[in-house]
Design a protein around this motif. Sequence first.
Motif, PDB file in Angstrom:
ATOM      1  N   LEU A 133       0.797  -1.226   0.000  1.00  0.00           N
ATOM      2  CA  LEU A 133       0.000   0.000   0.000  1.00  0.00           C
ATOM      3  C   LEU A 133       0.831   1.278   0.000  1.00  0.00           C
ATOM      4  O   LEU A 133       0.303   2.351  -0.291  1.00  0.00           O
ATOM      5  CB  LEU A 133      -0.928   0.034   1.226  1.00  0.00           C
ATOM      6  CG  LEU A 133      -1.915  -1.118   1.387  1.00  0.00           C
ATOM      7  CD1 LEU A 133      -2.734  -0.921   2.649  1.00  0.00           C
ATOM      8  CD2 LEU A 133      -2.823  -1.227   0.168  1.00  0.00           C
ATOM      9  N   GLY A 134       2.113   1.160   0.355  1.00  0.00           N
ATOM     10  CA  GLY A 134       2.940   2.350   0.552  1.00  0.00           C
ATOM     11  C   GLY A 134       3.009   2.688   2.031  1.00  0.00           C
ATOM     12  O   GLY A 134       2.017   2.559   2.758  1.00  0.00           O
ATOM     13  N   SER A 135       4.173   3.126   2.486  1.00  0.00           N
ATOM     14  CA  SER A 135       4.374   3.406   3.914  1.00  0.00           C
ATOM     15  C   SER A 135       3.416   4.449   4.459  1.00  0.00           C
ATOM     16  O   SER A 135       2.982   4.383   5.615  1.00  0.00           O
ATOM     17  CB  SER A 135       5.819   3.863   4.153  1.00  0.00           C
ATOM     18  OG  SER A 135       6.742   2.846   3.847  1.00  0.00           O
ATOM     19  N   GLU A 136       3.071   5.430   3.638  1.00  0.00           N
ATOM     20  CA  GLU A 136       2.219   6.519   4.112  1.00  0.00           C
ATOM     21  C   GLU A 136       0.824   6.044   4.482  1.00  0.00           C
ATOM     22  O   GLU A 136       0.082   6.747   5.200  1.00  0.00           O
ATOM     23  CB  GLU A 136       2.131   7.626   3.057  1.00  0.00           C
ATOM     24  CG  GLU A 136       1.396   7.247   1.773  1.00  0.00           C
ATOM     25  CD  GLU A 136       2.195   6.383   0.816  1.00  0.00           C
ATOM     26  OE1 GLU A 136       1.637   5.944  -0.203  1.00  0.00           O
ATOM     27  OE2 GLU A 136       3.401   6.138   1.094  1.00  0.00           O
ATOM     28  N   ALA A 137       0.439   4.860   4.052  1.00  0.00           N
ATOM     29  CA  ALA A 137      -0.909   4.347   4.321  1.00  0.00           C
ATOM     30  C   ALA A 137      -0.992   3.551   5.613  1.00  0.00           C
ATOM     31  O   ALA A 137      -2.087   3.135   6.008  1.00  0.00           O
ATOM     32  CB  ALA A 137      -1.371   3.465   3.166  1.00  0.00           C
ATOM     33  N   VAL A 138       0.150   3.334   6.285  1.00  0.00           N
ATOM     34  CA  VAL A 138       0.188   2.381   7.393  1.00  0.00           C
ATOM     35  C   VAL A 138       0.586   3.065   8.698  1.00  0.00           C
ATOM     36  O   VAL A 138       1.590   3.777   8.763  1.00  0.00           O
ATOM     37  CB  VAL A 138       1.182   1.240   7.089  1.00  0.00           C
ATOM     38  CG1 VAL A 138       1.214   0.232   8.238  1.00  0.00           C
ATOM     39  CG2 VAL A 138       0.809   0.548   5.781  1.00  0.00           C
ATOM     40  N   THR A 139      -0.223   2.819   9.729  1.00  0.00           N
ATOM     41  CA  THR A 139       0.098   3.212  11.105  1.00  0.00           C
ATOM     42  C   THR A 139       0.089   1.952  11.950  1.00  0.00           C
ATOM     43  O   THR A 139      -0.833   1.141  11.862  1.00  0.00           O
ATOM     44  CB  THR A 139      -0.935   4.205  11.660  1.00  0.00           C
ATOM     45  OG1 THR A 139      -0.923   5.395  10.878  1.00  0.00           O
ATOM     46  CG2 THR A 139      -0.635   4.556  13.114  1.00  0.00           C
ATOM     47  N   SER A 140       1.127   1.763  12.757  1.00  0.00           N
ATOM     48  CA  SER A 140       1.223   0.561  13.584  1.00  0.00           C
ATOM     49  C   SER A 140       1.602   0.951  15.009  1.00  0.00           C
ATOM     50  O   SER A 140       2.489   1.786  15.225  1.00  0.00           O
ATOM     51  CB  SER A 140       2.260  -0.409  13.010  1.00  0.00           C
ATOM     52  OG  SER A 140       2.258  -1.625  13.712  1.00  0.00           O
ATOM     53  N   VAL A 141       0.913   0.336  15.984  1.00  0.00           N
ATOM     54  CA  VAL A 141       1.115   0.656  17.397  1.00  0.00           C
ATOM     55  C   VAL A 141       1.603  -0.583  18.130  1.00  0.00           C
ATOM     56  O   VAL A 141       1.024  -1.660  17.997  1.00  0.00           O
ATOM     57  CB  VAL A 141      -0.195   1.149  18.048  1.00  0.00           C
ATOM     58  CG1 VAL A 141       0.064   1.610  19.488  1.00  0.00           C
ATOM     59  CG2 VAL A 141      -0.824   2.280  17.238  1.00  0.00           C
ATOM     60  N   GLU A 142       2.661  -0.423  18.916  1.00  0.00           N
ATOM     61  CA  GLU A 142       3.212  -1.522  19.710  1.00  0.00           C
ATOM     62  C   GLU A 142       3.339  -1.092  21.170  1.00  0.00           C
ATOM     63  O   GLU A 142       3.879  -0.031  21.465  1.00  0.00           O
ATOM     64  CB  GLU A 142       4.582  -1.938  19.174  1.00  0.00           C
ATOM     65  CG  GLU A 142       5.350  -2.927  20.029  1.00  0.00           C
ATOM     66  CD  GLU A 142       4.581  -4.212  20.298  1.00  0.00           C
ATOM     67  OE1 GLU A 142       4.490  -4.603  21.484  1.00  0.00           O
ATOM     68  OE2 GLU A 142       4.054  -4.828  19.336  1.00  0.00           O
ATOM     69  N   PHE A 143       2.866  -1.923  22.076  1.00  0.00           N
ATOM     70  CA  PHE A 143       2.862  -1.585  23.497  1.00  0.00           C
ATOM     71  C   PHE A 143       4.252  -1.699  24.125  1.00  0.00           C
ATOM     72  O   PHE A 143       4.665  -0.837  24.896  1.00  0.00           O
ATOM     73  CB  PHE A 143       1.892  -2.512  24.237  1.00  0.00           C
ATOM     74  CG  PHE A 143       1.834  -2.282  25.718  1.00  0.00           C
ATOM     75  CD1 PHE A 143       1.078  -1.241  26.232  1.00  0.00           C
ATOM     76  CD2 PHE A 143       2.537  -3.102  26.590  1.00  0.00           C
ATOM     77  CE1 PHE A 143       1.033  -1.021  27.602  1.00  0.00           C
ATOM     78  CE2 PHE A 143       2.489  -2.889  27.958  1.00  0.00           C
ATOM     79  CZ  PHE A 143       1.725  -1.844  28.468  1.00  0.00           C
ATOM     80  N   ASP A 144       4.981  -2.757  23.804  1.00  0.00           N
ATOM     81  CA  ASP A 144       6.248  -3.056  24.465  1.00  0.00           C
ATOM     82  C   ASP A 144       7.378  -2.210  23.886  1.00  0.00           C
ATOM     83  O   ASP A 144       7.664  -2.294  22.690  1.00  0.00           O
ATOM     84  CB  ASP A 144       6.562  -4.548  24.280  1.00  0.00           C
ATOM     85  CG  ASP A 144       7.765  -5.000  25.079  1.00  0.00           C
ATOM     86  OD1 ASP A 144       8.888  -4.539  24.787  1.00  0.00           O
ATOM     87  OD2 ASP A 144       7.582  -5.825  25.985  1.00  0.00           O
ATOM     88  N   PRO A 145       8.071  -1.405  24.709  1.00  0.00           N
ATOM     89  CA  PRO A 145       9.119  -0.518  24.179  1.00  0.00           C
ATOM     90  C   PRO A 145      10.256  -1.265  23.492  1.00  0.00           C
ATOM     91  O   PRO A 145      10.747  -0.821  22.442  1.00  0.00           O
ATOM     92  CB  PRO A 145       9.625   0.231  25.419  1.00  0.00           C
ATOM     93  CG  PRO A 145       8.497   0.166  26.391  1.00  0.00           C
ATOM     94  CD  PRO A 145       7.834  -1.158  26.155  1.00  0.00           C
ATOM     95  N   ALA A 146      10.701  -2.390  24.057  1.00  0.00           N
ATOM     96  CA  ALA A 146      11.820  -3.125  23.449  1.00  0.00           C
ATOM     97  C   ALA A 146      11.417  -3.704  22.101  1.00  0.00           C
ATOM     98  O   ALA A 146      12.185  -3.645  21.129  1.00  0.00           O
ATOM     99  CB  ALA A 146      12.282  -4.240  24.391  1.00  0.00           C
TER     100      ALA A 146
END
Length: 373
Positions: A133-146
């Motif tokens: 899709l292209g990077s601009e279309a993607v948002t990703s959330v991760e809880f763990d900092p490491a």
Amino acid sequence: MSLAAELRHALAASIDSPRWCRALETVPRELFLGQAVYSYEPERGWVPVRRSDLSAEDWLRMAYTDETWVTQINGVMAEDADAPVTILRPTSSSTLPRLVVRMLEAAEIEEGDKILEVGTGTGYSTALTCCRLGSEAVTSVEFDPAIASRAKAAIAEAGYAPTLVQGDGLLGYEANALYDRLIATCAVRSIPLAWVQQIRQGGTITAPMLGWTGGVAFAHLRVAGNDTASGRFLSDDVYFMPARAHAAPPRAALEMGLGDISHSTMDPLLLKDDTALFVAQLAIPHAQHGWAEDILVLHDSKTGSQADVRPAGSGWLVHQQGPVRLWDEVEKVIETWQRAGQPHQSGFGLTVARERQWVWLGSPDGPSWDLPA
């Protein structure tokens, strides 16, 4: 063609997904395994397998097998483990590519869509989505900092630049809303209202669900507006690690044989069937279960209620104590399911509204059970 490219093409061919073929052939999975993974050995537990201990060819072949590779257990990354880990609770992994693609296909992703991914994990699925899709279309959330830090480095090394957020994915990421699709790579007990509010009307939420008894379902919901969404569970039985906030609490040590005595004609071994376990969970959403040989043990973490069910002659002897009669509730919901023909989870659906959310059997007008808030 390099060996890595050959292995990527072979993996893509084995999965046979026209929409995701180019991404599978392009994204280097080996980047997302870091410097070590865990391999389970029954006699030793989770054993770190380090990249430096294998030949370059063996590491690549391992990376491109269609398997899940565990990368973190109870917060310890595989490269930081100096001995086998005996705790059986992985907390992050690189999911087998076939299942990753099945999730992406189930989400009905189309070119031009804007995606919110909850649970970046190693970043492999994030990179596949960016590739298509292209990077601009993607948002990703991760809880763990490491995990978030390592995924960010791997995604950048692979050549992609999506919006990466370290934070609570159960809150979504409002700054980039509205999204067309939300995909969760962690399992939840119930659907966070923030997810519904951040998806456009007509968009979809695709998320594995996992309750405290261990019952699973694969939710695919369409957002209808007014903070509501609804849909049927899919036919796949998918197992994902729970979101940290939705994981079951430590199970209490119980003394069996306490409380009121009754008898049952329902075999507790039914709960070893995945669908029956999912159904039982609807009636006792705060309970966990376990087995002591042929004795089923139930414990409700919210009320302290407990039950145990054991063979006795031609039936089963039941002990129950506490405000929730756990086995009575299981019997009632299982009987409802049996009268309906014992359908798979895909015979059920889920509706989410601002005030509550509930699972229904057959149709939205059928029998229903509220999920925990």
